[in-house]
Design an enzyme around this catalytic site. Structure first.
Site, PDB file in Angstrom:
ATOM      1  N   TYR A   1     -31.573 -13.975  24.449  1.00 44.62           N
ATOM      2  CA  TYR A   1     -31.386 -15.165  25.282  1.00 44.62           C
ATOM      3  C   TYR A   1     -32.743 -15.794  25.603  1.00 44.62           C
ATOM      4  CZ  TYR A   1     -26.803 -12.960  26.208  1.00 44.62           C
ATOM      5  OH  TYR A   1     -25.580 -12.351  26.100  1.00 44.62           O
TER       6      TYR A   1
ATOM      7  N   HIS B   1     -26.493  -5.012  20.948  1.00 41.46           N
ATOM      8  CA  HIS B   1     -25.868  -6.334  21.050  1.00 41.46           C
ATOM      9  C   HIS B   1     -24.833  -6.563  19.952  1.00 41.46           C
ATOM     10  CE1 HIS B   1     -26.929 -10.578  22.752  1.00 41.46           C
ATOM     11  NE2 HIS B   1     -25.634 -10.411  22.625  1.00 41.46           N
TER      12      HIS B   1
ATOM     13  N   SER C   1     -17.692 -14.005  28.364  1.00 37.41           N
ATOM     14  CA  SER C   1     -16.966 -15.281  28.212  1.00 37.41           C
ATOM     15  C   SER C   1     -15.563 -15.180  28.810  1.00 37.41           C
ATOM     16  CB  SER C   1     -16.888 -15.696  26.735  1.00 37.41           C
ATOM     17  OG  SER C   1     -18.163 -15.984  26.219  1.00 37.41           O
TER      18      SER C   1
ATOM     19  N   GLY D   1     -10.910 -26.120  33.664  1.00 40.11           N
ATOM     20  CA  GLY D   1     -10.323 -27.442  33.827  1.00 40.11           C
ATOM     21  C   GLY D   1     -11.314 -28.575  33.674  1.00 40.11           C
TER      22      GLY D   1
END
Length: 320
Positions: free
Chosen positions: A56, A119, A197, A206
């Site tokens: 990251y 990972h 996630s 939304g």
């Protein structure tokens, strides 16, 4: 905040964790200042589990997390990951694992890593060698717990035989339910599960817009779930979930996180956000109880997950 125990080696974390990837990559331009504020707000609300990774930003994200938690480091669990190469291939050679561990310790500004994940599985390195390298780091006091990410049953068993695996991290949400096939193995071996996630990369909030409206650096620009055809179906499913959430006086994202928590006491989701307000919303899910009728309605709306693959062609991890 409730707490949950992941695995049989003593790893205990808050029922809702925090995933930091979006602070520096994947969701458009990063915002370190807001990311630090979000992490500190999460801690204020009882979150004790913070997830980052070498990839990251090649240390940038770990530096942000380390700076954010510096004032309460001893009160939290920090997880980071190794095994992705600079060319986006895999590299879990033992020497490289040790190198990444030392880099992560320096970037985070800590004297040990609480959870060290592989990972992605490296097809060129036996998982027994990977587990052995992490075991050496645990024995040396640099790492406390061993984790895997996106690994299948055979891989998990082989690793666990060398160094007990405390936790498996894999994508899991109302949109992505394939991970459920791994649960019998985890239950048998006593391994916890971390859902990354958990809000479908933000779709289950939304607020999703068509793919073309996202910045080219945003993974949603190319994510299959945002593409025409899939986007409309997923939007309709979230609308229906939102109607159910409204009957309970909660947000659709809270409904989705509460659903994950209901799947088992060994599960901890790690939603990420650069918004302290969103962090408040996410952590509130830990206080929501879903009835059997709620769960049945959710299954009616999304019986098999969302529409569209979770990664573009060729990028979906293979489990062995």
């Amino acid at each position: 905040m409730q707490h949950r125990t992941l695995g049989n080696q003593g790893l205990t974390v808050s029922a809702i964790g925090y995933g930091s990837m979006g602070i520096t990559m994947a969701y458009g331009p990063g915002d370190e200042q807001e990311g630090v504020a979000a992490i500190r707000r999460a801690h204020d609300l009882g979150v004790t589990f913070f997830d980052t990774a070498e990839v990251y930003g090649w240390g940038d994200n770990e530096k942000v997390v380390g700076r954010a938690v510096a004032g309460f480091r001893d009160d939290v669990v920090i997880a980071t990951k190794f095994g992705i190469a600079r060319d986006w291939g895999t590299d879990s050679r033992p020497d490289h694992i040790r190198e990444v561990a030392d880099n992560s310790l320096r970037y985070l500004g800590v004297d040990h890593i609480d959870v060290f994940y592989q990972h992605r599985v490296d097809p060129d390195v036996p998982i027994e060698d990977v587990a052995g390298a992490v075991k050496e780091l645990i024995d040396a006091g640099k790492v406390k717990y061993f984790g895997l990410s996106e690994a299948g049953p055979q891989t998990i068993r082989k690793a666990h035989a060398v160094q007990p695996v405390s936790v498996l991290q894999t994508e899991y949400s109302l949109f992505e339910r394939d991970a459920e096939q791994l649960f019998p193995t985890l239950d048998e071996l006593g391994i916890g599960f971390v859902a990354y996630s958990p809000l479908g990369r933000g779709f289950i909030t939304g607020t999703a817009r068509p793919a073309a409206e996202y910045d080219a650096t945003d993974m949603r620009h190319t994510d299959p779930r945002w593409q025409p055809g899939n986007f409309e179906k997923n939007t309709e499913a979230v609308r229906r979930l939102g109607e159910l959430a409204a009957t309970k006086g909660v947000e659709v994202s809270q409904l989705a996180l509460a659903w994950l928590l209901s799947r088992g006491e060994h599960i901890v989701p790690i939603p990420g956000s650069r918004s302290p307000r969103r962090v408040e919303e996410n952590t509130g899910a830990a206080d929501i109880t879903l009835t059997d009728a709620d769960l049945a309605k959710i299954d009616e709306i999304l019986p098999h997950g969302g529409f569209g693959a979770r990664y573009a062609d060729g990028d979906v991890p293979t489990w062995i």
